[in-house]
Design a protein around this motif. Structure first.
Motif, PDB file in Angstrom:
ATOM      1  N   LEU A 197       0.841  -1.192   0.000  1.00 12.94           N
ATOM      2  CA  LEU A 197       0.000   0.000   0.000  1.00 12.94           C
ATOM      3  C   LEU A 197       0.874   1.240   0.000  1.00 12.94           C
ATOM      4  CD1 LEU A 197      -2.654  -0.922   2.720  1.00 12.94           C
ATOM      5  CD2 LEU A 197      -3.000  -0.911   0.240  1.00 12.94           C
ATOM      6  N   ASN A 217       2.738  -6.057  -6.075  1.00 16.34           N
ATOM      7  CA  ASN A 217       1.300  -5.815  -6.066  1.00 16.34           C
ATOM      8  C   ASN A 217       0.972  -4.452  -5.430  1.00 16.34           C
ATOM      9  OD1 ASN A 217      -1.463  -6.341  -6.386  1.00 16.34           O
ATOM     10  ND2 ASN A 217      -1.582  -7.549  -4.507  1.00 16.34           N
ATOM     11  N   TRP A 245      -0.695  -1.051  -4.626  1.00 14.85           N
ATOM     12  CA  TRP A 245      -1.976  -0.361  -4.651  1.00 14.85           C
ATOM     13  C   TRP A 245      -1.818   1.015  -4.014  1.00 14.85           C
ATOM     14  CZ3 TRP A 245      -7.167  -2.224  -5.709  1.00 14.85           C
ATOM     15  CH2 TRP A 245      -7.201  -3.496  -6.268  1.00 14.85           C
ATOM     16  N   VAL A 258       1.263   0.384 -10.923  1.00 16.95           N
ATOM     17  CA  VAL A 258       0.186   0.358  -9.939  1.00 16.95           C
ATOM     18  C   VAL A 258      -0.875  -0.649 -10.361  1.00 16.95           C
ATOM     19  CG1 VAL A 258      -1.698   1.717  -8.932  1.00 16.95           C
ATOM     20  CG2 VAL A 258       0.594   2.712  -9.159  1.00 16.95           C
ATOM     21  N   GLY A 264      -3.875  -1.094  -8.755  1.00 21.94           N
ATOM     22  CA  GLY A 264      -5.215  -0.554  -8.566  1.00 21.94           C
ATOM     23  C   GLY A 264      -5.189   0.504  -7.475  1.00 21.94           C
ATOM     24  N   ALA A 265      -6.362   1.023  -7.137  1.00 22.49           N
ATOM     25  CA  ALA A 265      -6.434   2.100  -6.161  1.00 22.49           C
ATOM     26  C   ALA A 265      -7.688   1.977  -5.308  1.00 22.49           C
ATOM     27  CB  ALA A 265      -6.408   3.457  -6.848  1.00 22.49           C
ATOM     28  N   LYS A 319      -7.945  -0.363 -14.714  1.00 20.91           N
ATOM     29  CA  LYS A 319      -7.435  -0.815 -13.414  1.00 20.91           C
ATOM     30  C   LYS A 319      -8.546  -0.758 -12.361  1.00 20.91           C
ATOM     31  CE  LYS A 319      -2.640   0.802 -14.012  1.00 20.91           C
ATOM     32  NZ  LYS A 319      -1.981  -0.511 -14.082  1.00 20.91           N
ATOM     33  N   ARG A 353      -9.429  -6.313  -0.890  1.00 19.45           N
ATOM     34  CA  ARG A 353      -9.086  -5.989  -2.287  1.00 19.45           C
ATOM     35  C   ARG A 353      -7.634  -6.328  -2.612  1.00 19.45           C
ATOM     36  NH1 ARG A 353     -13.838  -4.640  -0.248  1.00 19.45           N
ATOM     37  NH2 ARG A 353     -15.365  -4.303  -1.904  1.00 19.45           N
ATOM     38  N   VAL A 354      -6.712  -5.984  -1.731  1.00 17.84           N
ATOM     39  CA  VAL A 354      -5.294  -6.115  -2.088  1.00 17.84           C
ATOM     40  C   VAL A 354      -4.723  -7.491  -1.740  1.00 17.84           C
ATOM     41  CG1 VAL A 354      -5.046  -3.629  -1.742  1.00 17.84           C
ATOM     42  CG2 VAL A 354      -4.317  -5.181   0.068  1.00 17.84           C
TER      43      VAL A 354
END
Length: 266
Positions: free
Chosen positions: A44, A120, A122, A142, A144-145, A168, A222-223
């Motif tokens: 993160l 990975n 984010w 990246v 995703g967010a 994404k 999510r992550v």
């Protein structure tokens, strides 16, 4: 013997003070928290709330993420102060630039993650940090967010359109009682991004006071999908206690009585 995880509980991790160097010559201060005993399953990069209203790398959700997620979820947490922002860790170079010069700050954090082979990656933006995410975070590195309390103030429709075109993952956690953008309107505004997931959080407010655990559970889902959620509320191992006095005058909540600019009109 298991002990409850409290707001000031610090679980085991490898914690490193770091410095990020921006392309326009600034040094930003930050911290990287890594899980012990193995590589992280995800990373993160935390982009904090508006620094002119108390936002910083130690804003409470990000502090709790760094104190808990390496141990509970195997997730690395990189948090830092954007230009001109101060916290207990120190003050980053430069001065606040209304989301413009901060593009170099976001790029420096992503480059740091790439250089250190963090997997990975984010982006986790909160309030002003969500605008930085939408404006400057669409990078090949990246994955995703996740957006916490997105006001959509500095970012524009073209930034949402760019995320839509890229495809994404984009997740928005929107408090039911947010001061700037509530779930119904958020769903309308994010409708231009087909893959966007807008999650309304009942009873929550912009600052997520009392709801940090809900946020961390949604982030981990999510992550790091294989990690069971909700995350444990107790810890059966060594645990330190963070100095809450160090943050008493530097938390976003301490600035809640200051008027915050309303979202800009499109």
């Amino acid at each position: 013997m298991s002990a409850p995880i409290r707001a000031n509980s610090v679980l085991p991790a490898e914690r490193q003070d770091v410095e990020l160097e921006t392309a326009d010559g600034l040094t930003l201060v930050g911290e990287l928290a890594l899980p012990l005993g193995g590589p992280p399953v995800a990373t993160l990069i935390c982009l904090h709330p508006l620094p002119t209203h108390g936002g910083m790398m130690d804003s409470h959700v990000f502090r709790k993420a760094a104190w808990r997620l390496p141990a509970l979820a195997g997730v690395a947490v990189l948090r830092f102060n954007t230009r001109g922002t101060s916290s207990v860790r120190g003050t980053s170079g430069g001065s606040f630039d209304n989301g413009v010069g901060e593009r170099f700050d976001v790029a420096a954090a992503i480059e740091f993650a790439e250089f250190h082979d963090l997997p990975n990656v984010w982006l986790l933006g909160w309030s002003f940090g969500t605008d930085l995410t939408l404006m400057h975070g669409l990078d090949p590195a990246v994955a995703g967010a996740i957006l916490l309390s997105p006001p959509l103030r500095f970012s524009k429709p073209e930034h949402l359109q760019a995320w839509a075109a890229d495809g994404k993952p984009l997740v928005a956690l929107v408090p039911e009682l947010d001061d700037y953008l509530r779930p119904a309107e958020a769903k309308e505004r994010f409708a231009v991004v087909p893959q966007a997931e807008v999650i309304g959080v009942a009873g929550a407010k912009h600052l997520w006071v009392g709801d940090a655990e809900t946020v961390l559970d949604e982030v981990v889902r999510r992550v790091a999908p294989p990690v069971a959620t909700p995350l444990p509320s107790t810890w059966d191992g060594p645990m330190e206690t963070g100095d809450m006095n160090a943050y008493a005058n530097r938390t976003v909540a301490a600035f809640a009585d200051k008027p915050v600019p309303r979202p800009m009109s499109d």
